[in-house]
Design an enzyme around this catalytic site. Structure first.
Site: not given
Length: 677
Positions: A18, A20, A58, A126-127, A215, A243, A245
């Site tokens: 993650d 991001h 992610d 998922n992102h 994830h 996934h 955080h």
């Protein structure tokens, strides 16, 4: 390191999830945060001389990252993972199966045209999952350019067969299982139907360490909205869970399934939630045969973040909130709390030259009376030079006491009931599917869906809100309407039997067929005014909902434990590194448009439409994004759902009336002559 362990047999892996990249990239203060922490992770990989980097999804914040984000990511990967350092891990599995979407269908360090020093293996989350035309992910671009080994991608969602990436270093053999993000409800259904198969390597070549990275939702946020650990097979040794955080890097032992689970958490705060305020780490995973240890590596470049919560009901006597100017008393209390939080944030400064100085501050004030509120934006203006988020430092959460059954406005209360019933963790995106399903359980029966089903609408909303797939609504609604119209033309029910006929049709709708159609749409469907309006309304409504949840579970303070071998040996409770006396400093913390004309119907279908005519829904929600109060979302969300319920049915009845008119008065008689030659 213990003398009995040969370092040539120890596989060293840097684990992170993650990242991001690109989050808030246009924010003048926070725009570089994700890139700064990601660069630190890559620097750690070089300093620790790891064999490879494992990412748990992610990597990007958006499914279609900006050119700036892609450029920064590719620049960092080339800078830190390319070079002349020899690769000490050997690929044993069929690479054409593991990397079927790669250009040469091989791992990148075996490509003669590339010079890889540290391989990067990654699944998608998922992102950054595949979307749009061609069903491509941003990771496909990195794979094509040779920067990342993208594995664990699935195209056939009727069944999942996981073929592990088999790696060997000396006497250590690793079976790496990748499971990229799949919708939780769908994946759970696949597990329950025994349609998830994990291929296990044979034992003729010795013992294997079984490592899985996935994830999915880890915390329970509602019915079938997560993947329980108990669903995963017990031959696994360690699971890297992406996934979520909040950071719980120390492996926790699952006694039921006899494996360990490590949750590294995110490397950048994407929401002002309590879980994001935990200290952030990545992990150095060291594997020797079937034993392992996870060494937490604290991130030094993360922006300081302090979260605090205060319940005014507990301070009524102390602040004398039952008398005088209540608002000013609450403001004075908030100023005192924020000042203390800023001091605490300075304690998180590490001295790293790249660490951002301005902290993130979030004070949640739980109140019960409107007079206890104040203008949070105006309050934050005096902190412009002291915090990174002055506009949303303060978050008001109202305590609503409701007696069951006291509903004056059914739809409005249905929305509130759905919001209250859903458990949402603000460290991740809101589960819009659960919200939609709960809404249709709350509303009166006469207003429930007749053509679409809640599950189909939930899937559409998921794609609209989570994946920004603007083609989903029009394509599926049109498909359902056409199918329903065909059903009505075949049966030609009387006006008073239309409702029953539509209910019969709805029961026959297959969610799997709809999902397959969604996956195959790509860019073939052009968006029209109604689908765009529905997308915008649902997106605004999602952004205006902010539900706080405190996730509670225990984090292990013990050192990572030794894993048993595949023949079910008893687990030891000590690490295989005998001289590793440096204890973990992981903190123990709780785990924590006016589109209403179609709703009126036409005179040709007046009789059938009279009992279900929807009210005109005007106006928009006034929420200020994800940090706004949930009550601001009622009007816009209700408008979107009213349109979903009635516009399709209205236009369907219009089409039925037009079809009847075209066939003429004797149309029904022609269909009824089924025995005629």
């Amino acid at each position: 390191m213990s003398e009995e362990v040969d370092t040539e047999d120890v596989m060293r892996i840097l684990v992170a999830t993650d990242n991001h990249l690109g989050y808030a990239e246009k924010n003048a203060v926070r725009g570089d945060d994700s890139f700064i922490s990601f660069e630190e992770i890559l620097e750690m990989a070089v300093q620790e001389d790891v064999d490879f980097i494992l990412l748990g999804g992610d990597l990007f914040h958006d499914a279609v990252p900006s050119q700036n984000t892609l450029h920064n990511c590719m620049k960092l990967l080339r800078r830190y993972t390319f070079g002349d350092k020899p690769i000490n891990i050997e690929m044993l599995s069929d690479q054409a199966v593991n990397f079927h979407n790669a250009v040469n269908e091989t791992v990148n360090y075996e490509d003669p045209n590339l010079n890889i020093a540290i391989p990067v293996f990654s699944i998608h989350g998922n992102h950054d999952d595949p979307s749009g035309f061609g069903r491509l992910s941003s990771l496909d671009l990195l794979s094509t350019s040779g920067l990342v080994n993208y594995f664990g991608r699935w195209t056939d969602l009727t069944k999942v067969t996981i073929n592990p990436v088999l790696l060997r270093k000396g006497q250590t053999q690793l079976a790496l299982y990748g499971l990229s993000h799949i919708h939780d409800a769908r994946l759970r259904r696949l597990f329950e139907d025994f349609k998830v198969n994990m291929e296990v390597p044979g034992t003729e070549e010795g013992e294997w360490f079984h490592l899985m990275v996935l994830h999915q939702n880890h915390a329970d946020r509602g019915p079938k909205s997560n993947i329980p650990e108990e669903m995963l097979p017990d031959f696994l040794h360690l699971i890297i869970w992406g996934h979520e955080h909040d950071c719980h890097i120390n492996p926790n032992f699952n006694a039921t399934r006899n494996f360990y689970v490590s949750q590294p958490g995110s490397s950048v705060a994407t929401s002002l939630a309590e879980g994001e305020a935990l200290k952030k780490y990545v992990g150095l995973l060291e594997i020797h045969k079937t034993r392992f240890q996870m060494k937490p590596l604290p991130l030094q470049t993360v922006r300081p973040f302090v979260f605090d919560s205060v319940d005014l009901a507990q301070l009524t006597e102390e602040l004398k909130l039952d008398e005088g100017d209540v608002t000013n008393k609450v403001i004075a209390m908030a100023k005192e709390r924020v000042a203390d939080m800023i001091v605490r944030a300075k304690e998180q400064l590490t001295g790293h030259p790249k660490q951002p100085i301005l902290p993130l501050i979030r004070l949640r004030i739980i109140f019960s009376s409107e007079e206890q509120m104040f203008n949070a934006i105006r309050f934050g203006q005096s902190y412009n030079e002291q915090v990174a988020n002055p506009a949303d430092m303060i978050h008001f959460k109202k305590v609503i006491k409701r007696v069951k059954g006291e509903y004056s406005d059914a739809d409005k209360e249905a929305l509130r009931g759905a919001l209250d019933s859903i458990q949402v963790d603000t460290s991740s995106e809101m589960n819009i599917e659960n919200f939609i399903e709960r809404y249709f359980q709350e509303i009166p029966a006469k207003r429930r869906l007749k053509v679409l089903t809640p599950k189909i609408l939930s899937e559409i909303c998921n794609r609209l809100v989570e994946k920004n797939d603007v083609n989903a609504a029009e394509g599926i609604i049109k498909h359902c309407k056409d199918s329903a119209l065909e059903h009505l033309l075949e049966t030609l029910p009387a006006d008073d039997k239309v409702e029953e006929s539509l209910e019969e049709f709805s029961r026959k709708l297959s969610l799997d067929d709809i999902i397959n159609r969604l996956d195959n749409l790509g860019s073939k469907v052009k968006t029209n005014t109604s689908s765009v309006s529905l997308t915008n309304t649902l997106s605004k409504s999602k952004q205006s909902i902010d539900v706080d949840q405190n996730r509670s579970s225990s984090d292990s303070d013990a050192e990572p434990l030794v894993k048993r071998s595949t023949n079910k040996q008893t687990k030891a409770s000590t690490s295989f590194f005998l001289d590793d006396s440096e204890g973990s400093d992981v903190e123990s913390a709780p785990k924590t448009t006016k589109n209403t004309t179609t709703t009126r119907g036409r005179k040709t279908a007046a009789k059938a439409e009279k009992s279900s005519k929807a009210p005109t829904a005007r106006g928009r929600g006034r929420g200020r994004g994800r940090g706004a109060a949930a009550t601001a979302s009622t009007r816009s969300t209700r408008q979107a759902l009213d349109v979903s319920i009635n516009s399709t049915r209205s236009s369907l009845l219009d089409s039925l009336a037009n079809a009847r008119a075209k066939r003429g008065g004797k149309a029904a008689q022609v269909i009824d002559i089924s025995d005629s030659d």
